[in-house]
Write an enzyme that holds these catalytic residues in place. Structure first.
Site, PDB file in Angstrom:
ATOM      1  N   GLU A 118     -40.637  10.989 -13.173  1.00 15.13           N
ATOM      2  CA  GLU A 118     -39.665  11.384 -13.765  1.00 15.13           C
ATOM      3  C   GLU A 118     -39.168  10.281 -14.818  1.00 15.13           C
ATOM      4  O   GLU A 118     -39.627   9.009 -14.701  1.00 15.13           O
ATOM      5  CB  GLU A 118     -38.365  11.784 -12.926  1.00 15.13           C
ATOM      6  CG  GLU A 118     -39.033  13.040 -12.156  1.00 15.13           C
ATOM      7  CD  GLU A 118     -38.038  13.683 -11.371  1.00 15.13           C
ATOM      8  OE1 GLU A 118     -36.961  13.148 -11.131  1.00 15.13           O
ATOM      9  OE2 GLU A 118     -38.299  14.595 -10.518  1.00 15.13           O
ATOM     10  N   HIS A 241     -28.408  16.874 -18.100  1.00 14.78           N
ATOM     11  CA  HIS A 241     -29.664  16.854 -17.908  1.00 14.78           C
ATOM     12  C   HIS A 241     -30.434  17.325 -19.352  1.00 14.78           C
ATOM     13  O   HIS A 241     -29.729  18.305 -19.774  1.00 14.78           O
ATOM     14  CB  HIS A 241     -30.172  17.774 -16.885  1.00 14.78           C
ATOM     15  CG  HIS A 241     -31.681  17.728 -16.259  1.00 14.78           C
ATOM     16  ND1 HIS A 241     -32.813  17.927 -17.314  1.00 14.78           N
ATOM     17  CD2 HIS A 241     -32.120  17.351 -15.059  1.00 14.78           C
ATOM     18  CE1 HIS A 241     -33.740  17.627 -16.620  1.00 14.78           C
ATOM     19  NE2 HIS A 241     -33.511  17.286 -15.288  1.00 14.78           N
ATOM     20  N   ARG A 287     -32.270   9.386 -18.815  1.00 18.32           N
ATOM     21  CA  ARG A 287     -31.783  10.612 -19.216  1.00 18.32           C
ATOM     22  C   ARG A 287     -30.545  10.571 -20.377  1.00 18.32           C
ATOM     23  O   ARG A 287     -30.545  11.563 -21.092  1.00 18.32           O
ATOM     24  CB  ARG A 287     -31.285  11.340 -18.054  1.00 18.32           C
ATOM     25  CG  ARG A 287     -32.011  12.300 -17.370  1.00 18.32           C
ATOM     26  CD  ARG A 287     -31.438  12.834 -16.306  1.00 18.32           C
ATOM     27  NE  ARG A 287     -32.432  13.167 -15.382  1.00 18.32           N
ATOM     28  CZ  ARG A 287     -32.429  13.600 -14.061  1.00 18.32           C
ATOM     29  NH1 ARG A 287     -31.350  14.090 -13.432  1.00 18.32           N
ATOM     30  NH2 ARG A 287     -33.374  13.946 -13.494  1.00 18.32           N
ATOM     31  N   HIS A 348     -25.146  18.118 -15.360  1.00 18.43           N
ATOM     32  CA  HIS A 348     -25.923  18.316 -14.284  1.00 18.43           C
ATOM     33  C   HIS A 348     -25.685  17.369 -12.957  1.00 18.43           C
ATOM     34  O   HIS A 348     -25.575  17.897 -11.878  1.00 18.43           O
ATOM     35  CB  HIS A 348     -27.285  17.716 -14.565  1.00 18.43           C
ATOM     36  CG  HIS A 348     -28.676  17.619 -13.720  1.00 18.43           C
ATOM     37  ND1 HIS A 348     -28.990  18.780 -13.275  1.00 18.43           N
ATOM     38  CD2 HIS A 348     -29.133  16.511 -13.219  1.00 18.43           C
ATOM     39  CE1 HIS A 348     -29.880  18.285 -12.514  1.00 18.43           C
ATOM     40  NE2 HIS A 348     -30.052  17.137 -12.353  1.00 18.43           N
ATOM     41  N   ARG A 383     -27.575   7.576 -13.423  1.00 17.57           N
ATOM     42  CA  ARG A 383     -28.358   7.763 -12.406  1.00 17.57           C
ATOM     43  C   ARG A 383     -30.108   7.997 -12.810  1.00 17.57           C
ATOM     44  O   ARG A 383     -30.341   8.734 -13.552  1.00 17.57           O
ATOM     45  CB  ARG A 383     -27.997   9.097 -11.582  1.00 17.57           C
ATOM     46  CG  ARG A 383     -29.003   9.240 -10.357  1.00 17.57           C
ATOM     47  CD  ARG A 383     -28.415  10.685  -9.750  1.00 17.57           C
ATOM     48  NE  ARG A 383     -28.748  11.819 -10.505  1.00 17.57           N
ATOM     49  CZ  ARG A 383     -29.792  12.742 -10.596  1.00 17.57           C
ATOM     50  NH1 ARG A 383     -30.546  12.747  -9.360  1.00 17.57           N
ATOM     51  NH2 ARG A 383     -29.621  13.830 -11.172  1.00 17.57           N
TER      52      ARG A 383
END
Ligand code: FAD
Ligand code: SIN
Length: 534
Positions: A118, A241, A287, A348, A383
């Site tokens: 990811e 997100h 992100r 998110h 994060r």
């Protein structure tokens, strides 16, 4: 009055992990808003980040986490969580969790775990159960809870407020004594008392108009802790997100970052791969960077969405690796093996929360916070993908162990008064509650979104102040309803997000402010901490 040794608010990964650890030591109540599986955990797709392969190392996972966190992570916390991850994963497997495996066999003949990739991760390290990791975690943990004596689950029970010695007027250290809880089916408020109370109430995505989160995510734990006098930090770091499905009928459906991890690329509606010019990791950049790039593309072109294209991969691979995403998109008329997926960013994850140490301890005695409700210092300003399930597992385990060694309160629970609520009912007012819900969510989306300015933040702050006053002065004359309780909480959490954003005179990670486009070295290691004076 119900009395337990441990009161746990929330039945996601954090609450259930804690419960399983402490059950051999005492009677446990798990209070949960809806049915027991309904939680952010249940919808987690990508998986859990942990170092389990020879090609990976703790050092690399720590480095990736620190880089994503944009200078604000607490390195000692990052190391502890990363290093304890593999042991917690092994226990989860022992409990019955079934992760996806590869065809390959390891030396002992067992199958190797399949590792996904990811955004922001330099290695494949995401353990997953196809694209429904959270559903499988909830299944495994709830099955384990049902086999464990000493745990009672109270479904459809909404915690209203923490009961603390200070609120009851006692001097000395502020201690949590339990919580007032609204029993939705019984339509009454129940007092739960316990020497240890755990906030495992998850995040606050519902504060925003568009979110990947289910309806339970109204920031109740943070709002309750704030009202009780606990320190709250870093609420400005709301993670958007990058890829939520864009379809008029789809509510909150996430398209996992793992799709980009397997080669999916972001494109404009006319097919241009716009991430190439933005970051060396392209569509797999952290992100905050991807969400901002999409936001900027949409603003530049006036398009309602961008596209995520994985059609170059074999259809068989897509269907087997992402069965839930494939089937869900197909229900909306999109065959992801043949056409790109329309996507938009959506709120998110809450990186901030109730300030805790790595053992879940807050600054109120007897009160712990674990999982998304807590701010441990792991995530910093942004994060790293799939680090939240890891944090919840490790910190809930540590918090449980911590409680074994602390002195329990000897407070006389007969001194806890019963809940007093207003009596008025007026059906007409329900429309006002619904209106205020919408107003908060829309103003947060429009004024406190991916790109901020001080002017918009101040506008949001003044409108929120009015709304909070209305809620405080007016609505508390009415009987308690879950909608009203949640309205009060989203208003509180929205105000905390705005206040923290206004405190930070810089852009860092997820807090991007056009009035301060650069990061400010003076704020490199400073949290934005807020605390109510009681
Ligand atoms: P939750 O799982 O949200 O549980 C909160 C619990 O508290 C619920 O049971 C809720 O009903 C209860 N509750 C809340 N308020 C009250 C109240 N007032 N009274 C009583 N009960 C209450 N993270 C990853 O690491 N990997 C992923 O792949 C991933 N994918 C995600 C996909 C989606 C769609 C979403 C929304 C999140 C994802 N995340 C992922 C984030 C991750 O799922 C959450 O951060 C994590 O599950 C939080 O766990 P938790 O136990 O802290 O809270
Ligand atoms: C995802 O599957 O993209 C979600 C992962 C996460 O939020 O960590």
């Amino acid at each position: 009055m119900k009395q337990f040794d441990y009161l746990i608010l929330g039945s996601g990964i954090a609450g259930l992990t804690f419960a399983l650890q402490v059950a051999p030591r005492g009677r446990v109540a798990i209070v949960t808003k809806k049915d027991r599986a309904e939680s952010n955990t249940n919808y987690a797709q990508g998986g859990i980040a942990a170092v389990t392969s020879k090609e990976d190392s703790f050092e690399l996972h720590v480095r990736d986490t620190l880089e994503a966190g944009a200078g604000l992570c607490k390195e000692s916390v990052v190391r502890t969580i990363v290093e304890e991850g593999p042991a917690r994963i092994a226990e989860l497997i022992e409990l019955g969790m079934r992760f996806s495996e590869t065809e390959q066999r390891s030396e002992d003949g067992s199958r190797e775990l399949d590792l996904g990739r990811e955004g922001g991760h330099s290695k494949r390290r995401i353990l997953h159960a196809k694209d429904v990791t959270g559903r499988e975690i909830e299944r495994a943990l709830l099955a384990a809870v049902s086999r464990t004596p000493n745990i009672e689950i109270f479904e459809n029970h909404v915690a209203i407020d923490l009961i603390t010695s200070q609120k009851l007027g006692y001097v000395g250290e502020n201690r949590c004594l339990g919580a007032y809880v609204f029993d939705k089916k019984g339509n009454r408020v129940v007092t739960f008392s316990a020497p240890i109370t755990v906030l495992a109430t998850g995040g606050c995505g519902k504060v925003y108009l568009y979110t990947t989160n289910p309806d339970i995510a109204t920031g109740d734990g943070v709002a309750m802790a704030y009202r009780a006098g606990a320190s709250i930090a870093n609420m400005e770091f709301v993670q958007f997100h990058p890829t939520c499905l864009y379809h008029p009928k789809a509510k909150s459906f996430l398209i996992s970052e793992a799709v980009r991890g397997e080669g999916g690329t972001l494109k404009t509606l006319d097919g241009k791969e716009f991430m190439d010019a933005v970051h060396p990791m392209k569509s797999l950049a952290p992100r905050d960077i991807v969400a901002r790039a999409i936001d900027s593309e949409m603003k530049k072109t006036g398009a309602d969405c961008v596209q995520l294209d994985i059609t170059h991969k074999p259809a068989k691979f897509i269907i087997e690796r992402f069965p839930n995403i494939y089937q869900t998109c197909l229900r909306y008329g999109i065959d992801i093996t043949k056409e790109p997926i329309p996507v938009v960013p959506a709120a998110h994850y809450q990186c901030g929360g109730v300030v805790t140490n790595v053992d879940g301890g807050t600054d109120i005695a007897g009160l712990f916070a674990v999982g998304e409700a807590a701010c441990t210092g792991l995530h910093g300003a942004n994060r790293l993908a799939s680090n939240s399930l890891l944090e919840a597992l490790v910190c809930a385990h540590r918090a449980a162990e911590k409680t074994f060694n602390i002195q329990h309160s000897t407070f006389n629970i007969q001194q806890i008064p019963v809940w007093q609520s207003g009596n008025a009912t007026n059906a007409d007012e329900l429309v006002v509650v619904a209106h205020n819900w919408d107003e908060i969510r829309r103003l947060m989306w429009d004024y406190v979104g991916i790109v901020r300015t001080n002017k918009r933040l101040q506008r949001a702050q003044s409108r929120l102040a009015n709304l909070q006053q209305e809620i405080q002065e007016y609505y508390w004359n009415f009987i308690v309803t879950a909608d009203l309780l949640e309205l009060r909480n989203i208003a509180t959490v929205a105000e905390l997000i705005v206040r923290c954003a206004l405190m930070r005179p810089e852009s860092r990670g997820l807090n991007y402010n056009l009035d301060f486009p650069d990061s400010n070295p003076d704020w490199a290691q400073r949290d934005s901490v807020v605390r109510k004076t009681i």
